[in-house]
Enzyme design. Sequence first.
Site, mmCIF file in Angstrom:
data_model
loop_
_atom_site.group_PDB
_atom_site.id
_atom_site.type_symbol
_atom_site.label_atom_id
_atom_site.label_comp_id
_atom_site.label_asym_id
_atom_site.label_seq_id
_atom_site.Cartn_x
_atom_site.Cartn_y
_atom_site.Cartn_z
ATOM 1 N N ARG A 185 46.859 44.905 37.756
ATOM 2 C CA ARG A 185 46.725 44.637 39.255
ATOM 3 C C ARG A 185 47.964 45.097 39.932
ATOM 4 O O ARG A 185 48.133 45.577 40.983
ATOM 5 C CB ARG A 185 46.595 43.111 39.192
ATOM 6 C CG ARG A 185 45.280 42.551 38.989
ATOM 7 C CD ARG A 185 44.167 42.828 40.342
ATOM 8 N NE ARG A 185 44.769 42.189 41.550
ATOM 9 C CZ ARG A 185 44.421 41.084 41.835
ATOM 10 N NH1 ARG A 185 43.738 40.038 41.067
ATOM 11 N NH2 ARG A 185 44.912 40.609 42.913
ATOM 12 N N GLN A 243 40.902 43.750 42.425
ATOM 13 C CA GLN A 243 40.837 43.379 41.261
ATOM 14 C C GLN A 243 39.690 44.387 40.552
ATOM 15 O O GLN A 243 40.191 45.039 39.457
ATOM 16 C CB GLN A 243 39.799 42.080 41.075
ATOM 17 C CG GLN A 243 39.157 41.576 39.806
ATOM 18 C CD GLN A 243 40.686 41.549 38.933
ATOM 19 O OE1 GLN A 243 41.310 40.494 39.360
ATOM 20 N NE2 GLN A 243 40.816 42.056 37.678
ATOM 21 N N CYS A 266 38.440 38.478 35.199
ATOM 22 C CA CYS A 266 39.676 38.838 36.283
ATOM 23 C C CYS A 266 40.469 37.478 36.118
ATOM 24 O O CYS A 266 41.502 37.706 36.780
ATOM 25 C CB CYS A 266 38.907 38.985 37.787
ATOM 26 S SG CYS A 266 38.091 37.493 38.015
ATOM 27 N N ASP A 302 32.954 36.439 35.157
ATOM 28 C CA ASP A 302 34.046 35.580 35.899
ATOM 29 C C ASP A 302 33.795 34.148 35.815
ATOM 30 O O ASP A 302 32.567 33.840 35.113
ATOM 31 C CB ASP A 302 33.829 36.002 37.217
ATOM 32 C CG ASP A 302 35.143 35.558 38.192
ATOM 33 O OD1 ASP A 302 35.940 34.859 37.644
ATOM 34 O OD2 ASP A 302 35.056 35.706 39.362
ATOM 35 N N ARG A 349 44.377 36.985 51.715
ATOM 36 C CA ARG A 349 43.534 36.454 50.868
ATOM 37 C C ARG A 349 42.986 35.188 51.428
ATOM 38 O O ARG A 349 43.319 34.127 51.722
ATOM 39 C CB ARG A 349 44.148 35.942 49.525
ATOM 40 C CG ARG A 349 43.308 35.442 48.575
ATOM 41 C CD ARG A 349 44.222 35.266 47.150
ATOM 42 N NE ARG A 349 43.477 34.281 46.314
ATOM 43 C CZ ARG A 349 42.848 34.881 45.049
ATOM 44 N NH1 ARG A 349 42.856 35.903 44.976
ATOM 45 N NH2 ARG A 349 42.285 33.889 44.333
ATOM 46 N N HIS A 367 36.285 41.667 46.246
ATOM 47 C CA HIS A 367 37.758 41.491 45.591
ATOM 48 C C HIS A 367 37.919 42.760 45.222
ATOM 49 O O HIS A 367 38.085 43.190 44.049
ATOM 50 C CB HIS A 367 37.549 40.397 44.457
ATOM 51 C CG HIS A 367 38.886 40.218 43.856
ATOM 52 N ND1 HIS A 367 40.211 40.377 44.596
ATOM 53 C CD2 HIS A 367 39.224 39.107 42.908
ATOM 54 C CE1 HIS A 367 41.019 39.896 43.856
ATOM 55 N NE2 HIS A 367 40.604 38.882 42.926
#
Length: 298
Positions: free
Chosen positions: A282, A134, A254, A214, A104, A131
Amino acid sequence: MRVRHFLQFKDFSLEELEYLFARTRWIKDKFKRYERYWPLEDRTLAMIFEKPSTRTRMSFEAGMHQLGGAAIYLYTRDSQLGRGEPVEDAGQVISRMCDVIMVRTFEQEIIERFAGASRVPVINGLTNEYHPCQILADVYTYIDHRGPIRGKTVAWIGDSNNVCNTWLQAAETFDFKLNVSTPPGYELEKKSKQVESFADPMNAARGADLVTTDVWTSMGYEAENEARKRDFQDWMVDAEMMRAAKKDALFMHCLPAHRGEEVAAEVIDGPQSVVWDEAENRLHTQKALLEFLVVGKK
């Protein structure tokens, strides 16, 4: 054999993604029944964080343990990566000591270079550009609640960030429409026949099967926070916007969320919201991903 990585959503074919979703359902069902399933016993996941996260660490670390393996947390500031060690050298060394790696970080180039030097699969836990884990969970969550996503309409309201970019790749893979509405100056740069851009977020949400958003200020852009709050003030997903969507439309985020900014409390805490299922998924989609990358198809 060529090492498979998951660095962008488009790295996997439609057939492979559908396989992952089938495995997700099976693995999730085992989890809910408290039945042990350890396909990754004695296997190790290295988790490299340059950007900290709650959901990414928790889902990967818990997921690896639930599959019978072990997870090692590495924060770049506490390792040689934070002291100038070349990314390629780190990829060579770390991949000789574990079975799969999650990274990440900031630029996509960093993870591409790391994967190029790795002897084991590398997973993108988030970069500035994409991402994929996600959206793997998000698409699975939609299908789990509403059935096939092909031919549906997803409305993205807000910043054209890494999550938005990945929704675009998902739209191209699963053949659904993506309506995008951003403030002036924050438009989606990439063009696609699957995407339609809207100046008015209400028009983007109109008739949508799923409305998603988001935070206005992603990690690494904190210096722009006040300017973004001004620029995005008309891009909050509220009850009126959800009424413009289809009656049975879902809402996703998310997380973490800022109620009263990108989403109204009555939406994220309301009956159309599936954010908590989305967050839990997830864990399960990434377990299917880990299984596939480490031991192949079951």
